[in-house]
Design a protein around this motif. Sequence first.
Motif, short mmCIF file in Angstrom:
data_model
loop_
_atom_site.label_atom_id
_atom_site.label_comp_id
_atom_site.label_asym_id
_atom_site.label_seq_id
_atom_site.Cartn_x
_atom_site.Cartn_y
_atom_site.Cartn_z
N PRO A 58 43.28 43.31 34.81
CA PRO A 58 41.82 43.44 34.69
C PRO A 58 41.17 43.23 36.05
CG PRO A 58 42.69 41.93 33.04
CD PRO A 58 43.80 42.20 34.00
N LEU A 59 40.00 43.78 36.21
CA LEU A 59 39.27 43.56 37.45
C LEU A 59 38.88 42.10 37.58
CD1 LEU A 59 36.79 46.58 37.72
CD2 LEU A 59 38.76 46.11 39.17
N SER A 60 39.03 41.53 38.77
CA SER A 60 38.49 40.21 39.04
C SER A 60 37.20 40.37 39.83
CB SER A 60 39.50 39.37 39.84
OG SER A 60 39.86 40.04 41.04
N PRO A 61 36.31 39.39 39.77
CA PRO A 61 35.04 39.53 40.47
C PRO A 61 35.25 39.74 41.96
CG PRO A 61 35.00 37.65 38.99
CD PRO A 61 36.42 38.13 39.05
N GLU A 62 34.48 40.65 42.54
CA GLU A 62 34.55 40.87 43.98
C GLU A 62 33.79 39.75 44.67
OE1 GLU A 62 36.17 43.06 45.73
OE2 GLU A 62 37.03 44.00 43.95
N LEU A 63 34.50 38.96 45.49
CA LEU A 63 33.87 37.83 46.16
C LEU A 63 33.60 38.15 47.61
CD1 LEU A 63 35.99 34.87 44.75
CD2 LEU A 63 33.73 35.62 44.01
N PRO A 64 32.36 37.97 48.08
CA PRO A 64 32.09 38.10 49.50
C PRO A 64 32.71 36.93 50.25
CG PRO A 64 30.15 37.31 48.35
CD PRO A 64 31.18 37.62 47.29
N ASP A 65 32.61 36.93 51.57
CA ASP A 65 33.19 35.82 52.32
C ASP A 65 32.42 34.53 52.03
OD1 ASP A 65 30.92 35.63 54.01
OD2 ASP A 65 31.79 37.03 55.43
N PHE A 66 33.01 33.41 52.47
CA PHE A 66 32.48 32.10 52.08
C PHE A 66 31.06 31.90 52.56
CE2 PHE A 66 31.75 27.58 52.44
CZ PHE A 66 32.22 27.12 51.23
N THR A 67 30.75 32.33 53.78
CA THR A 67 29.41 32.13 54.32
C THR A 67 28.36 32.82 53.46
OG1 THR A 67 30.29 31.97 56.56
CG2 THR A 67 27.94 32.42 56.35
N SER A 147 38.28 30.84 51.55
CA SER A 147 37.79 29.77 50.67
C SER A 147 37.48 28.49 51.43
CB SER A 147 38.82 29.47 49.58
OG SER A 147 39.06 30.60 48.78
N MET A 148 37.80 28.46 52.72
CA MET A 148 37.59 27.28 53.55
C MET A 148 38.29 26.05 52.96
SD MET A 148 36.12 28.10 56.33
CE MET A 148 35.60 26.51 56.98
N VAL A 149 39.60 26.20 52.70
CA VAL A 149 40.41 25.09 52.21
C VAL A 149 41.72 25.06 52.99
CG1 VAL A 149 39.45 25.06 49.88
CG2 VAL A 149 41.42 26.52 50.38
N ALA A 150 42.34 23.87 53.06
CA ALA A 150 43.63 23.72 53.73
C ALA A 150 44.76 24.08 52.78
CB ALA A 150 43.79 22.28 54.23
N THR A 151 45.76 24.75 53.30
CA THR A 151 46.94 25.11 52.52
C THR A 151 48.18 24.75 53.33
OG1 THR A 151 47.01 27.37 53.43
CG2 THR A 151 45.71 27.03 51.41
N GLY A 152 49.35 25.02 52.77
CA GLY A 152 50.59 24.83 53.50
C GLY A 152 51.29 23.51 53.22
N ALA A 153 52.43 23.31 53.91
CA ALA A 153 53.31 22.17 53.65
C ALA A 153 52.63 20.83 53.97
CB ALA A 153 54.60 22.32 54.45
N VAL A 154 51.85 20.78 55.04
CA VAL A 154 51.19 19.53 55.42
C VAL A 154 50.22 19.10 54.34
CG1 VAL A 154 49.60 18.47 57.08
CG2 VAL A 154 51.46 19.94 57.90
N ALA A 155 49.44 20.04 53.84
CA ALA A 155 48.50 19.73 52.76
C ALA A 155 49.23 19.30 51.50
CB ALA A 155 47.61 20.94 52.48
N MET A 156 50.30 20.01 51.16
CA MET A 156 51.07 19.67 49.95
C MET A 156 51.60 18.24 50.02
SD MET A 156 51.31 22.37 47.80
CE MET A 156 52.88 22.69 47.02
N ALA A 157 52.13 17.84 51.18
CA ALA A 157 52.70 16.50 51.32
C ALA A 157 51.63 15.43 51.19
CB ALA A 157 53.41 16.38 52.67
N GLU A 187 47.07 29.51 48.15
CA GLU A 187 45.96 28.74 47.59
C GLU A 187 46.24 28.39 46.13
OE1 GLU A 187 41.09 28.83 47.31
OE2 GLU A 187 42.20 30.72 47.29
N ALA A 188 46.82 29.32 45.38
CA ALA A 188 47.17 29.05 43.98
C ALA A 188 48.17 27.90 43.89
CB ALA A 188 47.73 30.30 43.32
N ALA A 189 49.14 27.86 44.80
CA ALA A 189 50.15 26.80 44.78
C ALA A 189 49.53 25.44 45.06
CB ALA A 189 51.24 27.11 45.81
N ILE A 190 48.58 25.39 46.00
CA ILE A 190 47.89 24.13 46.31
C ILE A 190 47.09 23.65 45.11
CG2 ILE A 190 45.93 23.21 47.60
CD1 ILE A 190 48.32 23.02 49.28
#
Length: 251
Positions: A58-67, A147-157, A187-190
């Motif tokens: 299904p279509l998901s909403p089209e999101l503009p950039d965070f600003t 989304s202006m969020v941190a991801t990756g291994a450092v964030a996960m730990a 981002e989904a994993a975080i």
Amino acid sequence: MLTSQRKALILDRLRRDGQVIAKALADDLGLSEDTIRRDLREMAAEKLLKRVHGGALPLSPELPDFTARQAVSSDAKRRLGAYAANMIRPGQTVFLDGGTTNAEITRQLPKDLAVTIVTHSPTIAGELEHHPLAEVILIGGKLYKHSMVATGAVAMAAIASIRADIFFLGVTAIHPARGFSTGDFEEAAIKRHIAQCSAETYVLTTAEKLDAASPCQILPLGSISGLIVPSDVPDESLAPYRDTDMPIFLA
């Protein structure tokens, strides 16, 4: 079967299952896979669905950039933020996901509330500058700028060492069959990891995110503590979600 009949059936399958697998549908209908793929291409061009490898979503909403999203603060988002802020009790540890709706939670928090706010979003942390009794823990990592969020291994730990009382999860789409989803795998994993480290998880959503699906699933519907929606969302729009026994709160 007429082309229009096939396309109507495809839309029905999307609403019911949250996806269409071209080969499976072709087998069900006794048609060639090429015929179904052609239908999906045409429907994607008509903005009726989103083509993915092997089928459609299904279509998901089209999101503009965070600003651009940050500049839009609708009445619905303010009501959602106020409802969520009212759920927070002194002394709790609350994890706030990124996003403009969750930013409204911080704006609605009482300035004299003694609470620990954990976030992997620098923009959410910045909103708490003038809350003197709020302890703010900012999780670092690789910045996902959309989304202006941190991801990756450092964030996960870092997240693994925290046990939040409440997590307010941000999503881009919600579907009865595909659950909560977003557009980026990391981002989904975080988000999923934060939910696993939290006692309760709530999702705030506006109406346009319902009955949509983004490519990366975060969680199934039944795995959260409740869905918070504006009070003016029609009952018929909420019916498929009430059928899952997921608590729904009206703001």
